[in-house]
Design a protein around this motif. Sequence first.
Motif, short mmCIF file in Angstrom:
data_model
loop_
_atom_site.label_atom_id
_atom_site.label_comp_id
_atom_site.label_asym_id
_atom_site.label_seq_id
_atom_site.Cartn_x
_atom_site.Cartn_y
_atom_site.Cartn_z
N GLY A 131 0.83 -1.20 0.00
CA GLY A 131 0.00 0.00 0.00
C GLY A 131 0.86 1.24 0.00
N GLU A 132 0.25 2.36 0.37
CA GLU A 132 0.94 3.66 0.38
C GLU A 132 0.16 4.62 1.27
N GLU A 133 0.87 5.49 1.99
CA GLU A 133 0.21 6.64 2.61
C GLU A 133 0.40 7.83 1.68
N VAL A 134 -0.71 8.34 1.19
CA VAL A 134 -0.71 9.43 0.21
C VAL A 134 -0.82 10.74 0.98
N THR A 135 0.24 11.52 1.01
CA THR A 135 0.29 12.70 1.88
C THR A 135 0.13 13.97 1.05
N THR A 136 -1.09 14.44 0.93
CA THR A 136 -1.38 15.66 0.19
C THR A 136 -1.25 16.86 1.11
N ARG A 137 -1.44 18.04 0.55
CA ARG A 137 -1.41 19.27 1.34
C ARG A 137 -2.72 19.48 2.12
N ARG A 183 0.18 14.92 -5.47
CA ARG A 183 0.48 16.33 -5.73
C ARG A 183 -0.78 17.13 -6.09
N TYR A 184 -1.70 17.23 -5.14
CA TYR A 184 -2.94 17.97 -5.37
C TYR A 184 -3.53 18.37 -4.03
N ARG A 185 -4.43 19.33 -4.10
CA ARG A 185 -5.20 19.79 -2.94
C ARG A 185 -6.68 19.51 -3.17
N ALA A 186 -7.49 19.74 -2.13
CA ALA A 186 -8.93 19.53 -2.27
C ALA A 186 -9.52 20.40 -3.37
N ARG A 187 -9.02 21.62 -3.51
CA ARG A 187 -9.57 22.53 -4.52
C ARG A 187 -9.23 22.11 -5.95
N VAL A 196 -8.69 5.01 2.65
CA VAL A 196 -8.94 5.21 4.08
C VAL A 196 -8.32 6.53 4.52
N PRO A 197 -9.10 7.60 4.72
CA PRO A 197 -8.54 8.82 5.30
C PRO A 197 -7.87 8.51 6.63
N ALA A 198 -6.64 9.03 6.80
CA ALA A 198 -5.85 8.73 7.99
C ALA A 198 -5.86 9.91 8.95
N HIS A 199 -5.86 9.59 10.25
CA HIS A 199 -5.79 10.60 11.33
C HIS A 199 -6.43 11.94 10.91
N GLN A 205 -4.77 17.45 8.41
CA GLN A 205 -6.21 17.34 8.67
C GLN A 205 -6.96 17.11 7.37
N TRP A 206 -7.98 16.28 7.43
CA TRP A 206 -8.66 15.78 6.24
C TRP A 206 -9.66 16.80 5.69
N LYS A 207 -9.51 17.16 4.40
CA LYS A 207 -10.34 18.19 3.78
C LYS A 207 -11.07 17.71 2.52
N PHE A 208 -10.98 16.41 2.18
CA PHE A 208 -11.53 15.93 0.92
C PHE A 208 -12.93 15.33 1.04
N GLY A 209 -13.50 15.27 2.23
CA GLY A 209 -14.78 14.61 2.39
C GLY A 209 -14.63 13.09 2.37
#
Length: 539
Positions: free
Chosen positions: A271-277, A295-299, A318-321, A330-334
């Motif tokens: 697997g992978e932990e995908v660490t976005t902004r 390499r992306y943000r929620a917007r 799976v959104p993490a922490h 902090q999770w911003k993608f819904g």
Amino acid sequence: MCQPGSCEHRHEPFPTPHEAGEGTPGPGRRSLLMADGIAGAAGVPTLAPMAFAEAAESGTPEGGEVTKVITGHLASGVADFVYLPVEVPRGVNQISVSYTYDEPPVPAGTPGNSCDIGLFDERGTALGGRGFRGWSGGARAAFVVNSDSTTPGYLPGPVNHGTWHIVLGPYQVAPQGMEYSVSVTLRYGAPGAPFVPSYPAERAKGRGRAWYRGDAHLHTVHSDGRRLPSEVAAGAREAGLDFIVSTDHNTSSAHGVWGPYAGPDLLIVTGEEVTTRNGHWLALGLEPGAWIDWRYRARDDAFSRFAHQVHRQGGLVVPAHPYCPYVACQWKFGYADADAVEVWNGPWTYDDESAVDTWDAMLGTAMRTGNDWLPAVGNSDAHGAPQVIGLPQTVVYAEDLDRGAVLNGIREGRTYVAESAAVALAFTATGGGRRAGIAEALRLRADTPVDVRLEVSGVPDGTVRFITDEGQTHQESLDASGSGTVVWRTTASLAAYVRAEVRHPRADGTPGRGNTTGRDLQWGPMAALTNPIILRLRD
């Protein structure tokens, strides 16, 4: 626990590079070049290219090396990612990169400089493209890429001629800006022997249909972890785990080394932990070698694309922490594209408390609207000692100990979370002559009695809580043995779902119990929690 990661910053690129050969100061170049002379399809800033001569032209002998250094300044407000093109000639068999950046003093409360680094090869930097060759984040200041002895975090393979790109990720920039220096060394010679990956088997021995314990969020030296894969596997066995998932940040480089460390007693899933902004998420159950872009943000409206990429591979999103206090965590993608949510990450903290509260509210909404509900999981996110592998762990009811069965058990919510292998639960509801377990449903008349039963072991002096869409509806204490059975009666008219929590006494500071909260919380730290049993009304 969740680690400091990326930092929010505005999109106003003003890099000013200066290049020199062999480490000698050279003429400065202040022009900012964009891909194809413009901002490019993704609008990312690109520095002036670093060019090297062909081996025959440079007179460099077989095994010889040539080094160039580029320095520059990134202003506060620079874009999330800045690309440095490197023109790699034919005849190169290794690229080595090192970098530094300054850390000027900043006022209290102001972020200081922090910069990640990674690499894309001649296939390009397109979002989700094929050119990815590795990512260090901020874990190391230098890396090497070649056919076989590549630095962890990077993918071994040939160094083909063409335009490669070093990517800088300045996730925190001080008000004074960031002075950086990047050194690139090319070694000339024939390619080395190709790397042969050893992927882990997709099946372990197992016990057939049973409960299996796992930790689905772990890091190694292939990202910012301090444990070797061998040490992570040994720690998983010591913790009594049946499976783990390899989730290094933003890279798949560890996938090809896990094979020797799996076995009949330990399933290792890639697997992978995908660490976005705008938050981190776990891509669980990727096909070995698969990589997911970050390499992306929620917007940017790109998250769904990569969530679907994981789903096409049979994996889980799976959104993490989601309430991790660090910048950009902090999770911003819904949650529309999520398959589960990590509500417990490492030692129990206030942000876990918030995550469980939010998840419980989502359960209530799902029951009211008739939509699918989102299962909860918990993982250690362990990076190295003293962080404990398997604190907490997700316990999954699966058809067998194989990749597909474990992922399906998580997807369907047939799980509970426990702080260690010493804690075990059995949670059922019985009514109308039928019985349901975790993630299952009973369809009953409104007034049919339902007996909810929780069997617990491993939580001395613990407190059992039953929680429904009305909130906590029953509480009972365990004795010093930590084992007991709690039974509570309700009806489908009073509860749309029932879930269970087992808590330690308040302000319990015993080492290993993961209590980093204070006396001001109403409840003590979590020892275990379940996904819900659903109660539905029947006409």
